[in-house]
Design an enzyme around this catalytic site. Structure first.
Site, short mmCIF file in Angstrom:
data_model
loop_
_atom_site.label_atom_id
_atom_site.label_comp_id
_atom_site.label_asym_id
_atom_site.label_seq_id
_atom_site.Cartn_x
_atom_site.Cartn_y
_atom_site.Cartn_z
CB ALA A 89 2.76 -4.35 0.29
N GLY A 112 -1.46 -2.47 2.08
CA GLY A 112 -1.37 -3.70 2.88
C GLY A 112 -1.54 -3.43 4.38
CD GLU A 144 -4.83 -5.42 1.04
OE1 GLU A 144 -3.60 -5.26 1.00
OE2 GLU A 144 -5.49 -5.89 0.10
CD GLU A 152 -3.23 -1.18 -2.29
OE1 GLU A 152 -3.95 -0.15 -2.16
OE2 GLU A 152 -3.06 -2.01 -1.39
N1 CAA Z 1 7.05 0.65 0.66
C1 CAA Z 1 8.37 0.90 0.80
N2 CAA Z 1 8.84 2.01 1.44
C2 CAA Z 1 7.96 2.89 1.91
C3 CAA Z 1 6.56 2.68 1.79
C4 CAA Z 1 6.12 1.50 1.14
N3 CAA Z 1 4.81 1.20 1.03
N4 CAA Z 1 5.91 3.74 2.34
C5 CAA Z 1 6.87 4.56 2.81
N5 CAA Z 1 8.10 4.05 2.56
C6 CAA Z 1 9.41 4.64 2.91
C7 CAA Z 1 9.76 5.80 1.98
O1 CAA Z 1 10.34 5.32 0.79
C8 CAA Z 1 10.73 6.59 2.84
O2 CAA Z 1 11.98 5.93 2.80
P1 CAA Z 1 13.34 6.80 2.68
O3 CAA Z 1 13.37 7.64 3.93
O4 CAA Z 1 14.42 5.76 2.63
O5 CAA Z 1 13.21 7.62 1.47
C9 CAA Z 1 10.17 6.41 4.25
O6 CAA Z 1 9.34 5.24 4.21
C10 CAA Z 1 9.32 7.57 4.72
O7 CAA Z 1 8.32 7.80 3.73
P2 CAA Z 1 8.06 9.26 3.07
O8 CAA Z 1 9.31 10.07 3.07
O9 CAA Z 1 7.38 9.04 1.76
O10 CAA Z 1 7.05 9.86 4.14
P3 CAA Z 1 5.90 10.95 3.91
O11 CAA Z 1 5.39 11.30 5.26
O12 CAA Z 1 6.38 12.05 3.03
O13 CAA Z 1 4.73 10.18 3.09
C11 CAA Z 1 3.24 8.35 2.62
C12 CAA Z 1 4.05 9.12 3.70
C13 CAA Z 1 2.17 9.26 2.03
C14 CAA Z 1 2.59 7.17 3.34
C15 CAA Z 1 4.20 7.87 1.50
O14 CAA Z 1 5.33 7.26 2.10
C16 CAA Z 1 3.59 6.89 0.56
O15 CAA Z 1 2.83 7.27 -0.29
N6 CAA Z 1 3.92 5.59 0.71
C17 CAA Z 1 3.43 4.53 -0.15
C18 CAA Z 1 1.99 4.17 0.21
C19 CAA Z 1 1.48 3.10 -0.73
O16 CAA Z 1 1.38 3.27 -1.91
N7 CAA Z 1 1.08 1.94 -0.15
C20 CAA Z 1 0.54 0.83 -0.89
C21 CAA Z 1 1.62 -0.18 -1.18
S1 CAA Z 1 1.07 -1.46 -2.29
C22 CAA Z 1 0.26 -2.59 -1.34
O17 CAA Z 1 0.11 -2.41 -0.14
C23 CAA Z 1 -0.21 -3.80 -2.08
C24 CAA Z 1 -1.04 -4.78 -1.31
O18 CAA Z 1 -2.24 -4.74 -1.36
C25 CAA Z 1 -0.44 -5.90 -0.58
#
Ligand code: CAA
Length: 258
Positions: free
Chosen positions: A66, A109, A112, A132
């Site tokens: 998400a 998400g 999911e 999360e």
């Molecule tokens: N939300 C918003 N933006 C996201 C994102 C997310 N979940 N995941 C990645 N992005 C964005 C980053 O901010 C980045 O944007 P910018 O280039 O503008 O900075 C771009 O995508 C590329 O990401 P990274 O530079 O971080 O890429 P990476 O290869 O170094 O890392 C990753 C990849 C490990 C997946 C890392 O992006 C990450 O940890 N993302 C978040 C994952 C996460 O926590 N997901 C759970 C979300 S909560 C949820 O899903 C709740 C639910 O149950 C509904």
């Protein structure tokens, strides 16, 4: 109809494709994107040209979860009033089979959404995770429920509490994906599976999916009563007459979907 902003869709040879299309953000799922995905699935469900739906991601990841930026200022009241997960619930009501073709990050998400599919074909580079807990929250679109039903409490709790990245091989071992393939063969394999299902009589496919899903939430007795009614119902279809006559007449059936 509004133009699609976050997904791409197309129909080809009985398959309705949905591609998540926010590759720069690793297909992070914002609310509009989820509404687009669900609306596309519902449209395909009513479209007689579509027999099977394939859901995949553009770019290197299926989805990193998400959209965190969109959620950062949410509060319980805004979340309750928005009722965003009602859109996710509609995915469970889709009657046609949904095949997820996943690769790279399948997080939060995104995991999911993958678990809402009926089949998962995973590229060998796929990593599944529920991160999360590291954000101070928990899965909210079915993760704690669907993963636990699929792999049991022991592993689900470990994975959700540690945010461990689960490799495709482990996912296959625990039975929550159907197949692992080389990344370059991902779509080919998904299309191959979709093609096999698309050849079957659509009403039987529909009622089989519905009956198997009953097994997840109902007792054996209730599920078996439900299965029986669907079995009887198929005897009202032209495809039952065609399928059985073709067998008796030693010829290939020609299913028409009626
Ligand atoms: N939300 C918003 N933006 C996201 C994102 C997310 N979940 N995941 C990645 N992005 C964005 C980053 O901010 C980045 O944007 P910018 O280039 O503008 O900075 C771009 O995508 C590329 O990401 P990274 O530079 O971080 O890429 P990476 O290869 O170094 O890392 C990753 C990849 C490990 C997946 C890392 O992006 C990450 O940890 N993302 C978040 C994952 C996460 O926590 N997901 C759970 C979300 S909560 C949820 O899903 C709740 C639910 O149950 C509904």
């Amino acid at each position: 109809m509004n133009a699609l902003q976050f997904i791409e869709t197309s129909i080809e040879e009985g398959i309705g494709y949905i591609f998540l299309n926010r590759p720069k953000q690793l297909n992070a799922l914002n609310r509009k994107m989820i509404r687009e995905i669900v609306s596309a699935m519902e449209a395909y469900d009513l479209d007689l040209r579509v027999k099977v739906i394939v859901l995949a991601g553009n770019g290197k990841a299926f989805s990193a979860g998400a959209d965190i930026e969109e959620m950062v200022n949410d509060n319980p009241v805004s979340l309750e009033l928005m009722n965003q997960f009602a859109d996710w619930d509609r995915i469970s009501l889709v009657k046609k089979p949904v095949i997820g073709a996943v690769k790279g990050f399948v997080f939060g998400g995104g995991f999911e959404l993958a678990l809402s599919c009926d089949f998962l074909i995973a590229a060998s580079d796929t990593q599944f995770s529920f991160p999360e807990v590291t954000l101070g929250v928990m899965p909210g679109a079915g993760g704690t429920q669907r993963l636990t039903k699929l792999v049991g409490k022991t592993k689900a709790l470990e994975w959700i509490l540690t945010a461990e990245r689960i490799k495709a091989k482990t996912a296959l071992q625990y039975g929550f994906i159907n197949k692992i393939v080389a990344p370059e063969l991902l779509m080919e394999e998904a299309v191959d599976l979709a093609g096999k299902i698309a050849k079957q009589p659509p009403l039987a496919v529909r009622l089989i999916k519905e009956s198997v899903n009953k097994a997840v939430d109902h007792s054996l007795y209730e599920g078996m009563q439900f299965e029986r009614k669907n079995f009887y119902l198929l005897f009202a279809s032209k495809d039952q007459k065609e399928g059985m006559s073709a067998f008796v007449e030693k010829r290939k059936p020609n299913f028409t979907g009626g």
